[in-house]
Design a protein around this motif. Structure first.
Motif, PDB file in Angstrom:
ATOM      1  N   ARG A   1       6.383  14.722  -0.676  1.00  0.00           N
ATOM      2  CA  ARG A   1       7.287  14.965  -1.801  1.00  0.00           C
ATOM      3  C   ARG A   1       7.109  16.368  -2.368  1.00  0.00           C
ATOM      4  O   ARG A   1       8.062  17.078  -2.656  1.00  0.00           O
ATOM      5  CB  ARG A   1       7.028  13.921  -2.907  1.00  0.00           C
ATOM      6  N   LEU A   2       5.851  16.773  -2.525  1.00  0.00           N
ATOM      7  CA  LEU A   2       5.570  18.103  -3.067  1.00  0.00           C
ATOM      8  C   LEU A   2       6.064  19.203  -2.126  1.00  0.00           C
ATOM      9  O   LEU A   2       6.603  20.220  -2.572  1.00  0.00           O
ATOM     10  CB  LEU A   2       4.073  18.267  -3.338  1.00  0.00           C
ATOM     11  N   GLU A   3       5.887  18.988  -0.839  1.00  0.00           N
ATOM     12  CA  GLU A   3       6.351  19.972   0.146  1.00  0.00           C
ATOM     13  C   GLU A   3       7.870  20.089   0.123  1.00  0.00           C
ATOM     14  O   GLU A   3       8.419  21.196   0.173  1.00  0.00           O
ATOM     15  CB  GLU A   3       5.867  19.592   1.556  1.00  0.00           C
TER      16      GLU A   3
ATOM     17  N   LYS B   1       0.854  -1.183   0.000  1.00  0.00           N
ATOM     18  CA  LYS B   1       0.000   0.000   0.000  1.00  0.00           C
ATOM     19  C   LYS B   1       0.889   1.232   0.000  1.00  0.00           C
ATOM     20  O   LYS B   1       1.918   1.259   0.672  1.00  0.00           O
ATOM     21  CB  LYS B   1      -0.893  -0.006   1.237  1.00  0.00           C
ATOM     22  N   PRO B   2       0.517   2.260  -0.735  1.00  0.00           N
ATOM     23  CA  PRO B   2       1.330   3.478  -0.709  1.00  0.00           C
ATOM     24  C   PRO B   2       1.270   4.114   0.679  1.00  0.00           C
ATOM     25  O   PRO B   2       0.251   4.038   1.364  1.00  0.00           O
ATOM     26  CB  PRO B   2       0.673   4.371  -1.757  1.00  0.00           C
ATOM     27  N   THR B   3       2.361   4.715   1.076  1.00  0.00           N
ATOM     28  CA  THR B   3       2.407   5.361   2.392  1.00  0.00           C
ATOM     29  C   THR B   3       1.478   6.565   2.378  1.00  0.00           C
ATOM     30  O   THR B   3       1.480   7.345   1.436  1.00  0.00           O
ATOM     31  CB  THR B   3       3.845   5.832   2.701  1.00  0.00           C
ATOM     32  N   ARG B   4       0.721   6.688   3.423  1.00  0.00           N
ATOM     33  CA  ARG B   4      -0.266   7.758   3.482  1.00  0.00           C
ATOM     34  C   ARG B   4       0.429   9.122   3.493  1.00  0.00           C
ATOM     35  O   ARG B   4       1.331   9.364   4.280  1.00  0.00           O
ATOM     36  CB  ARG B   4      -1.100   7.583   4.742  1.00  0.00           C
ATOM     37  N   GLY B   5       0.031   9.975   2.597  1.00  0.00           N
ATOM     38  CA  GLY B   5       0.582  11.326   2.583  1.00  0.00           C
ATOM     39  C   GLY B   5       1.932  11.449   1.901  1.00  0.00           C
ATOM     40  O   GLY B   5       2.558  12.496   1.974  1.00  0.00           O
ATOM     41  N   SER B   6       2.412  10.380   1.243  1.00  0.00           N
ATOM     42  CA  SER B   6       3.757  10.440   0.669  1.00  0.00           C
ATOM     43  C   SER B   6       3.840  11.465  -0.456  1.00  0.00           C
ATOM     44  O   SER B   6       4.840  12.164  -0.596  1.00  0.00           O
ATOM     45  CB  SER B   6       4.185   9.071   0.164  1.00  0.00           C
ATOM     46  N   LYS B   7       2.788  11.609  -1.245  1.00  0.00           N
ATOM     47  CA  LYS B   7       2.808  12.570  -2.353  1.00  0.00           C
ATOM     48  C   LYS B   7       2.883  13.995  -1.815  1.00  0.00           C
ATOM     49  O   LYS B   7       3.625  14.833  -2.331  1.00  0.00           O
ATOM     50  CB  LYS B   7       1.559  12.383  -3.219  1.00  0.00           C
ATOM     51  N   GLU B   8       2.101  14.260  -0.787  1.00  0.00           N
ATOM     52  CA  GLU B   8       2.124  15.594  -0.182  1.00  0.00           C
ATOM     53  C   GLU B   8       3.506  15.922   0.367  1.00  0.00           C
ATOM     54  O   GLU B   8       3.999  17.042   0.221  1.00  0.00           O
ATOM     55  CB  GLU B   8       1.082  15.698   0.943  1.00  0.00           C
TER      56      GLU B   8
ATOM     57  N   ARG C   1      12.768  23.134  -1.524  1.00  0.00           N
ATOM     58  CA  ARG C   1      13.999  23.280  -2.314  1.00  0.00           C
ATOM     59  C   ARG C   1      13.932  24.520  -3.195  1.00  0.00           C
ATOM     60  O   ARG C   1      14.913  25.230  -3.362  1.00  0.00           O
ATOM     61  CB  ARG C   1      14.219  22.022  -3.171  1.00  0.00           C
ATOM     62  N   GLY C   2      12.739  24.768  -3.772  1.00  0.00           N
ATOM     63  CA  GLY C   2      12.554  25.956  -4.612  1.00  0.00           C
ATOM     64  C   GLY C   2      12.771  27.235  -3.819  1.00  0.00           C
ATOM     65  O   GLY C   2      13.415  28.176  -4.287  1.00  0.00           O
TER      66      GLY C   2
END
Length: 143
Positions: A124-126, A115-122, A131-132
């Motif tokens: 990564r985006l953060e 199962k994908p880790t909950r909140g992993s996409k958020e 970095r920006g």
């Protein structure tokens, strides 16, 4: 063991190897006509090699049932290239050996779905936004 028996050395799917008697193999040859219309040994030749596991006497019961279930009938291969008949015959035997090894190989182990880790996409985006911001701060010069 006869000269033309198909010898499959030990390997994955066949730990003990396998020798298929030449009498169990059905070979069909055909040649394309040469430039003058005559059949020449060095022109384009086709070799079809067929073997029926259901009628074979060299398989164990487990191997036979596995091959019949997976192949669903006689196993055939074709070697058809610009080669001599002999080289196409050798190629057809190699292809049949590879096909048998593939059919007798054990199935790959089943992998559990993760199962994908909950909140992993958020997260990564953060991290990307952070970095920006850091790059922008590095480029800024105080007056």
């Amino acid at each position: 063991m006869a000269l033309n028996d198909l010898i499959i050395p030990p390997g994955p799917g066949l730990p003990g190897g396998l020798v298929i008697p030449d009498t169990e193999l059905v070979e069909r040859f055909s040649r394309s006509p040469g430039p003058g219309g005559q059949s020449v040994n060095t022109t384009d030749s086709r070799v079809e090699l067929v073997w029926d596991p259901a009628a074979s006497s060299v398989l164990t019961d487990a191997q036979r049932s596995r091959l019949i279930a997976r192949a669903d009938g006689p196993i055939g291969v074709v070697a058809h290239e610009h080669r001599s008949q002999h080289r196409n015959r050798v190629a057809a035997r190699e292809r049949l050996a590879a096909r048998l090894r593939e059919l007798l190989a054990p199935p790959p182990p089943a992998r559990r779905a993760t199962k994908p880790t909950r909140g992993s996409k958020e997260r990564r985006l953060e991290a990307k936004r952070q970095r920006g911001r850091t790059k922008q701060l590095r480029g800024r010069v105080d007056d």
